[in-house]
Design a protein around this motif. Structure first.
Motif, PDB file in Angstrom:
ATOM      1  N   TYR A 159      86.238  58.019  70.117  1.00 33.65           N
ATOM      2  CA  TYR A 159      85.920  58.227  71.527  1.00 33.65           C
ATOM      3  C   TYR A 159      86.807  57.336  72.397  1.00 33.65           C
ATOM      4  CZ  TYR A 159      81.658  60.697  70.103  1.00 33.65           C
ATOM      5  OH  TYR A 159      80.758  61.579  69.557  1.00 33.65           O
ATOM      6  N   LEU A 160      86.992  57.749  73.642  1.00 31.50           N
ATOM      7  CA  LEU A 160      87.780  56.943  74.568  1.00 31.50           C
ATOM      8  C   LEU A 160      87.005  55.696  74.971  1.00 31.50           C
ATOM      9  CD1 LEU A 160      89.395  59.516  77.048  1.00 31.50           C
ATOM     10  CD2 LEU A 160      90.211  58.732  74.823  1.00 31.50           C
ATOM     11  N   LEU A 161      87.711  54.594  75.061  1.00 32.34           N
ATOM     12  CA  LEU A 161      87.168  53.342  75.559  1.00 32.34           C
ATOM     13  C   LEU A 161      87.482  53.259  77.049  1.00 32.34           C
ATOM     14  CD1 LEU A 161      85.886  50.554  74.866  1.00 32.34           C
ATOM     15  CD2 LEU A 161      88.232  49.733  74.477  1.00 32.34           C
ATOM     16  N   MET A 162      86.448  53.091  77.869  1.00 34.28           N
ATOM     17  CA  MET A 162      86.641  53.090  79.315  1.00 34.28           C
ATOM     18  C   MET A 162      85.959  51.878  79.939  1.00 34.28           C
ATOM     19  SD  MET A 162      88.158  56.107  80.060  1.00 34.28           S
ATOM     20  CE  MET A 162      87.603  56.949  81.533  1.00 34.28           C
ATOM     21  N   PRO A 163      86.603  51.232  80.927  1.00 38.38           N
ATOM     22  CA  PRO A 163      85.893  50.192  81.679  1.00 38.38           C
ATOM     23  C   PRO A 163      84.821  50.844  82.535  1.00 38.38           C
ATOM     24  CG  PRO A 163      87.989  50.693  82.734  1.00 38.38           C
ATOM     25  CD  PRO A 163      87.961  51.477  81.450  1.00 38.38           C
ATOM     26  N   SER A 164      83.694  50.175  82.688  1.00 39.58           N
ATOM     27  CA  SER A 164      82.618  50.731  83.501  1.00 39.58           C
ATOM     28  C   SER A 164      83.084  50.957  84.939  1.00 39.58           C
ATOM     29  CB  SER A 164      81.405  49.809  83.486  1.00 39.58           C
ATOM     30  OG  SER A 164      80.909  49.657  82.177  1.00 39.58           O
ATOM     31  N   LEU A 165      82.453  51.915  85.581  1.00 36.60           N
ATOM     32  CA  LEU A 165      82.812  52.308  86.938  1.00 36.60           C
ATOM     33  C   LEU A 165      82.015  51.502  87.960  1.00 36.60           C
ATOM     34  CD1 LEU A 165      82.674  56.203  86.463  1.00 36.60           C
ATOM     35  CD2 LEU A 165      84.453  54.597  85.707  1.00 36.60           C
ATOM     36  N   THR A 166      82.528  51.448  89.172  1.00 33.23           N
ATOM     37  CA  THR A 166      81.833  50.814  90.293  1.00 33.23           C
ATOM     38  C   THR A 166      81.726  51.817  91.429  1.00 33.23           C
ATOM     39  OG1 THR A 166      82.405  48.519  89.791  1.00 33.23           O
ATOM     40  CG2 THR A 166      82.070  49.056  92.107  1.00 33.23           C
ATOM     41  N   ASP A 167      80.527  51.935  91.990  1.00 27.74           N
ATOM     42  CA  ASP A 167      80.303  52.841  93.116  1.00 27.74           C
ATOM     43  C   ASP A 167      79.998  52.013  94.355  1.00 27.74           C
ATOM     44  OD1 ASP A 167      79.810  54.924  94.804  1.00 27.74           O
ATOM     45  OD2 ASP A 167      78.241  55.848  93.586  1.00 27.74           O
ATOM     46  N   VAL A 168      80.863  52.117  95.347  1.00 32.22           N
ATOM     47  CA  VAL A 168      80.747  51.274  96.539  1.00 32.22           C
ATOM     48  C   VAL A 168      79.925  51.922  97.643  1.00 32.22           C
ATOM     49  CG1 VAL A 168      82.961  50.171  96.034  1.00 32.22           C
ATOM     50  CG2 VAL A 168      82.904  52.127  97.597  1.00 32.22           C
ATOM     51  N   GLY A 174      75.665  57.537  83.964  1.00 33.97           N
ATOM     52  CA  GLY A 174      76.885  58.051  84.571  1.00 33.97           C
ATOM     53  C   GLY A 174      78.094  57.166  84.385  1.00 33.97           C
ATOM     54  N   GLY A 175      77.931  55.996  83.731  1.00 31.62           N
ATOM     55  CA  GLY A 175      79.069  55.120  83.453  1.00 31.62           C
ATOM     56  C   GLY A 175      79.280  53.997  84.451  1.00 31.62           C
ATOM     57  N   PHE A 176      78.303  53.742  85.318  1.00 28.68           N
ATOM     58  CA  PHE A 176      78.481  52.752  86.383  1.00 28.68           C
ATOM     59  C   PHE A 176      77.851  51.407  86.027  1.00 28.68           C
ATOM     60  CE2 PHE A 176      78.849  56.818  88.516  1.00 28.68           C
ATOM     61  CZ  PHE A 176      79.933  56.622  89.352  1.00 28.68           C
ATOM     62  N   SER A 177      78.584  50.333  86.312  1.00 25.32           N
ATOM     63  CA  SER A 177      78.074  48.978  86.088  1.00 25.32           C
ATOM     64  C   SER A 177      77.640  48.310  87.379  1.00 25.32           C
ATOM     65  CB  SER A 177      79.146  48.115  85.417  1.00 25.32           C
ATOM     66  OG  SER A 177      80.332  48.080  86.206  1.00 25.32           O
ATOM     67  N   ASN A 178      78.350  48.590  88.472  1.00 29.25           N
ATOM     68  CA  ASN A 178      78.085  47.969  89.767  1.00 29.25           C
ATOM     69  C   ASN A 178      77.777  49.048  90.793  1.00 29.25           C
ATOM     70  OD1 ASN A 178      78.942  45.392  88.694  1.00 29.25           O
ATOM     71  ND2 ASN A 178      81.055  46.051  89.009  1.00 29.25           N
ATOM     72  N   ILE A 179      76.673  48.876  91.506  1.00 31.05           N
ATOM     73  CA  ILE A 179      76.261  49.851  92.505  1.00 31.05           C
ATOM     74  C   ILE A 179      76.046  49.143  93.832  1.00 31.05           C
ATOM     75  CG2 ILE A 179      74.409  51.430  93.206  1.00 31.05           C
ATOM     76  CD1 ILE A 179      76.093  52.532  90.959  1.00 31.05           C
ATOM     77  N   MET A 180      76.758  49.589  94.876  1.00 29.46           N
ATOM     78  CA  MET A 180      76.553  49.082  96.227  1.00 29.46           C
ATOM     79  C   MET A 180      75.716  50.104  96.991  1.00 29.46           C
ATOM     80  SD  MET A 180      80.394  47.517  96.903  1.00 29.46           S
ATOM     81  CE  MET A 180      80.206  47.535  98.685  1.00 29.46           C
ATOM     82  N   PRO A 196      72.651  48.454  85.170  1.00 33.63           N
ATOM     83  CA  PRO A 196      73.624  48.255  86.240  1.00 33.63           C
ATOM     84  C   PRO A 196      73.155  47.247  87.308  1.00 33.63           C
ATOM     85  CG  PRO A 196      73.359  50.585  85.764  1.00 33.63           C
ATOM     86  CD  PRO A 196      72.282  49.880  85.028  1.00 33.63           C
ATOM     87  N   ARG A 197      74.139  46.579  87.876  1.00 31.61           N
ATOM     88  CA  ARG A 197      73.883  45.551  88.879  1.00 31.61           C
ATOM     89  C   ARG A 197      73.838  46.183  90.267  1.00 31.61           C
ATOM     90  NH1 ARG A 197      78.470  44.298  86.103  1.00 31.61           N
ATOM     91  NH2 ARG A 197      78.152  43.007  84.247  1.00 31.61           N
ATOM     92  N   LEU A 198      72.889  45.745  91.058  1.00 37.32           N
ATOM     93  CA  LEU A 198      72.734  46.258  92.414  1.00 37.32           C
ATOM     94  C   LEU A 198      73.292  45.258  93.415  1.00 37.32           C
ATOM     95  CD1 LEU A 198      71.543  48.492  94.244  1.00 37.32           C
ATOM     96  CD2 LEU A 198      69.436  47.142  94.312  1.00 37.32           C
ATOM     97  N   PHE A 199      74.171  45.714  94.297  1.00 37.34           N
ATOM     98  CA  PHE A 199      74.755  44.878  95.343  1.00 37.34           C
ATOM     99  C   PHE A 199      74.441  45.530  96.693  1.00 37.34           C
ATOM    100  CE2 PHE A 199      77.273  44.094  91.550  1.00 37.34           C
ATOM    101  CZ  PHE A 199      77.336  42.702  91.527  1.00 37.34           C
TER     102      PHE A 199
END
Length: 422
Positions: A49-58, A83-89, A119-122
């Motif tokens: 499988y592909l290795l991907m850095p987690s996504l961030t949604d601003v 959905g692959g997100f680590s950081n959520i604004m 995921p972390r909430l900002f």
């Protein structure tokens, strides 16, 4: 070298089969894949499988507090995790509005209680009290409480003097302003692009100049004040041309766009489906091409979902009565991956838009797979097909024009800080 605690074996990163070594929640290194033994380490077989850095949604709307029937923090973060997100604004248009530190702390506490490993909430703090665009909020208190930016969200600040002071005050906190660019006198929130299609459908439309006029104002202020500004959900060629002009002049501006502005045009509204009603509205094929070119040239810096979940009964009304918004956290990864698979953007564009630029712009945890980076990553099956349906979505909001479509690409497992969350 520190012994790894976690080994991801036989993953693919940029076309090469690799092993990823993790310890203490950080990246140790990526090495060519081997059968080496690591005493005490957990070994996960990636199976190519592909290795991907987690996504961030601003740019998301998690609705809590006040509108939990649409979405709550727990359901929104669950959709983000899958959905692959680590950081959520998340935006401040809650009830009560996130214009004070108590609300900010409450949001963060609920996020940590639901997902202690992310995921972390900002939170994004309100630019003005109550989002009323009359009086500035207590931005220093909000920044101290954990807000990473300020925005008036979908309520344009039409008073340019007030907006200037807001930019200056926010700059004193070290946090940028995110502006929803919309002239408040040109069919505010119409949800339909003004043009041939709106005329054919008999719907009131908002012209692209409504966005571009506000973009121009913001850019001129940012240049004059020498202050960074971030422009939300850019949708049209006119805005892109202005941003390109500003960047050439050295203006401190970053900009985002959303998957739906790259995959749909105003013609999607022809069935009067309210799931296509979004603000700013879907534009023309020429605007879509301009956005794709702007991504390739680096004029548009990052993706955002503008995740805006609504309850079914709110969308099951006449087009002009329905609220604007698309629920996007569940599908954004697959939708934008299609742009890579079809050659419209590159893999490097994809990583910059979803990970590098948003994290660097807003000072969020970033994984670029360098030693010491936070171990936020997922294993991704790019060819696995799945159908976007109410049953496959984790968000409470099922309002998306892509509902029922077969999508490609899915998260197999997701790790944040080296801990598996999916």
């Amino acid at each position: 070298m520190t012994n790894p605690e976690l080994v991801i074996r036989k993953a693919v990163w940029k076309g090469e089969e690799v092993d990823l070594l993790v310890a203490d929640g950080k990246i140790l290194e990526i090495i060519p894949s081997s059968d080496a033994m690591y005493e005490g380490a957990e070994v996960v077989a990636a199976r190519g499988y592909l290795l991907m850095p987690s996504l961030t949604d601003v740019h998301t709307h998690l609705r809590e507090p006040g509108f939990e029937y649409k979405e709550d923090i727990a359901s929104g973060l669950k959709a983000a995790a899958h959905g692959g997100f680590s950081n959520i604004m998340c935006m401040a248009n809650t009830s009560p509005v996130n214009d004070n530190a108590v609300i900010t702390a409450e949001m963060q506490n609920k996020a940590h209680a639901a997902f202690p490993n992310g995921p972390r909430l900002f939170p994004i703090g309100a630019l003005t009290k109550g989002l009323e665009a009359k009086e500035l909020s207590s931005m220093h208190d909000l920044a101290d409480a954990g807000c990473v930016a300020f925005s008036n969200d979908g309520v344009p600040v039409k008073n340019t003097e007030l907006f200037r002071r807001a930019l200056e005050y926010a700059s004193d906190t070290g946090k940028p302003v995110i502006d929803h660019c919309e002239d408040p006198y040109l069919e505010l929130g119409a949800g339909m692009n003004e043009g041939a299609v709106s005329s054919l459908l008999g719907l009131a439309g908002q012209p692209d100049v409504a966005e571009a006029a506000q973009v121009a104002r913001d850019l001129l202020l940012a240049e004059y004040l020498d202050i960074h500004i971030h422009l939300a959900h850019i949708s049209c060629r006119k805005s892109i041309d202005l941003i390109a002009w500003a960047k050439k002049r050295g203006v401190k501006v970053t900009a985002e766009t959303c998957p739906h502005y790259l995959l749909l045009t105003e013609e999607a509204v022809e069935g009067y489906g309210t799931d296509t009603k979004v603000n700013p509205p879907l534009r023309t094929a020429d605007d879509v091409e301009a956005l794709l070119q702007a991504i390739r040239e680096g004029i548009i810096d990052m993706f955002a979902t503008d995740h805006a979940p609504h309850a079914a009964h709110e969308k099951e009304v006449e087009f002009m009565v329905a609220p604007c918004g698309i629920s996007g956290l569940d599908s954004a990864l697959s939708l934008t991956w299609e742009l890579v698979a079809s050659g419209k953007i590159t893999f490097d564009d994809f990583i910059r838009m979803w990970t590098t630029a948003p994290c660097e712009t807003f000072g969020l945890p970033l994984n670029s797979f360098k030693k010491g980076d936070v171990a936020d990553f997922f294993l991704f099956a790019p060819d696995e097909e799945w159908t976007l349906s109410p049953e496959t979505m984790h968000s409470k909001g099922k309002n998306t024009p892509f509902l029922g479509q077969t999508l490609k690409g899915r998260v197999i497992s997701h790790f944040l800080g080296g801990k598996k969350i999916v």
